[in-house]
Write a protein that holds these residues in place. Sequence first.
Motif, PDB file in Angstrom:
ATOM      1  N   HIS A  59       7.312  -5.248   5.192  1.00 36.80           N
ATOM      2  CA  HIS A  59       7.980  -4.159   6.718  1.00 36.80           C
ATOM      3  C   HIS A  59       6.207  -4.449   7.315  1.00 36.80           C
ATOM      4  N   ASP A  63      -1.497  -2.401   7.097  1.00 34.10           N
ATOM      5  CA  ASP A  63      -1.534  -2.505   6.355  1.00 34.10           C
ATOM      6  C   ASP A  63      -0.592  -3.952   5.217  1.00 34.10           C
ATOM      7  N   HIS A  64       0.366  -3.590   6.182  1.00 31.38           N
ATOM      8  CA  HIS A  64       1.313  -4.862   5.030  1.00 31.38           C
ATOM      9  C   HIS A  64       0.980  -6.867   5.989  1.00 31.38           C
ATOM     10  N   ASP A 154       7.153   0.605   0.927  1.00 31.75           N
ATOM     11  CA  ASP A 154       5.925   1.291   1.148  1.00 31.75           C
ATOM     12  C   ASP A 154       7.823   2.524   0.991  1.00 31.75           C
ATOM     13  N   HIS A 210      -1.293   0.583  -3.717  1.00 32.62           N
ATOM     14  CA  HIS A 210      -0.650   1.027  -2.054  1.00 32.62           C
ATOM     15  C   HIS A 210      -1.373   2.920  -3.179  1.00 32.62           C
TER      16      HIS A 210
END
Length: 243
Positions: A59, A63-64, A154, A210
């Motif tokens: 996604h 942070d990805h 997530d 995470h």
Amino acid sequence: MLVTVLGFWGAYPEAEGATAGYLLEIGRTSVLLDVGSGVLGKLMKYRMPKELDAVIVTHFHHDHVADLGVLQYAMLLDRKAGGKKELPIYAPPSPEAMVRAVEGIEGTTLIPIREGDRLEIGGGRFSFLRTVHPVETLAVRVEADGKAIVYTSDTRFFPELVAFCRGADLLIAESSVYAGEDGTPAGHMNAEEAGRLAAEAEARRLVLTHLPHYGMHHALVEAAAAVFSGPVHLAHTGARYGV
Ligand SMILES: [Zn+2]
Ligand SMILES: [Zn+2]
């Protein structure tokens, strides 16, 4: 199959660390799952970007994908130097503004993936489930040689996730907050929910990732282990898990 943790922090990296990034090896095939902040430098220890067979972006949260643009620059410069490699980057088709920002860069091809799609990369068969998170997010399941690895990306806990994780030999589950804390409004799980997911899905091994920037991480393991009887690991940089 072998998974190497390149980054495990939620939201932003600590010193020398990285946010979400996992190198998946299926025999001689290499797939990068997520390209968070600091991930490209960690990847270089194992593979050059042009040595990857594919990238899967779960996604478009920073942070990805923070290092996705610089990974594309590495591929672009490889082309300018005479390289022929075109690296496929599989990613959800939304949010559109984020997708547009990484489209059309020489050396990489952006390919939309959605829930229900199936992919074969090398000897791995990939499937995807849309999670419950503020933007279009995909959990990833990969199967090869009779083994299965699931990465939740997530998500908050929801019943369909259990079926998607069913029987995983390795379950890499997000654990953004501690047991007793409610991650649901932000679309996240706590450590107890990650453990519950592993237990209900009858996974063999659980890796918590995470991770939060406060508290004592061993408490995450204890909370997950209170509900899941299999091995529980805490993701850390360079950790390798084979199935
Ligand atoms: Zn996210
Ligand atoms: Zn995240």
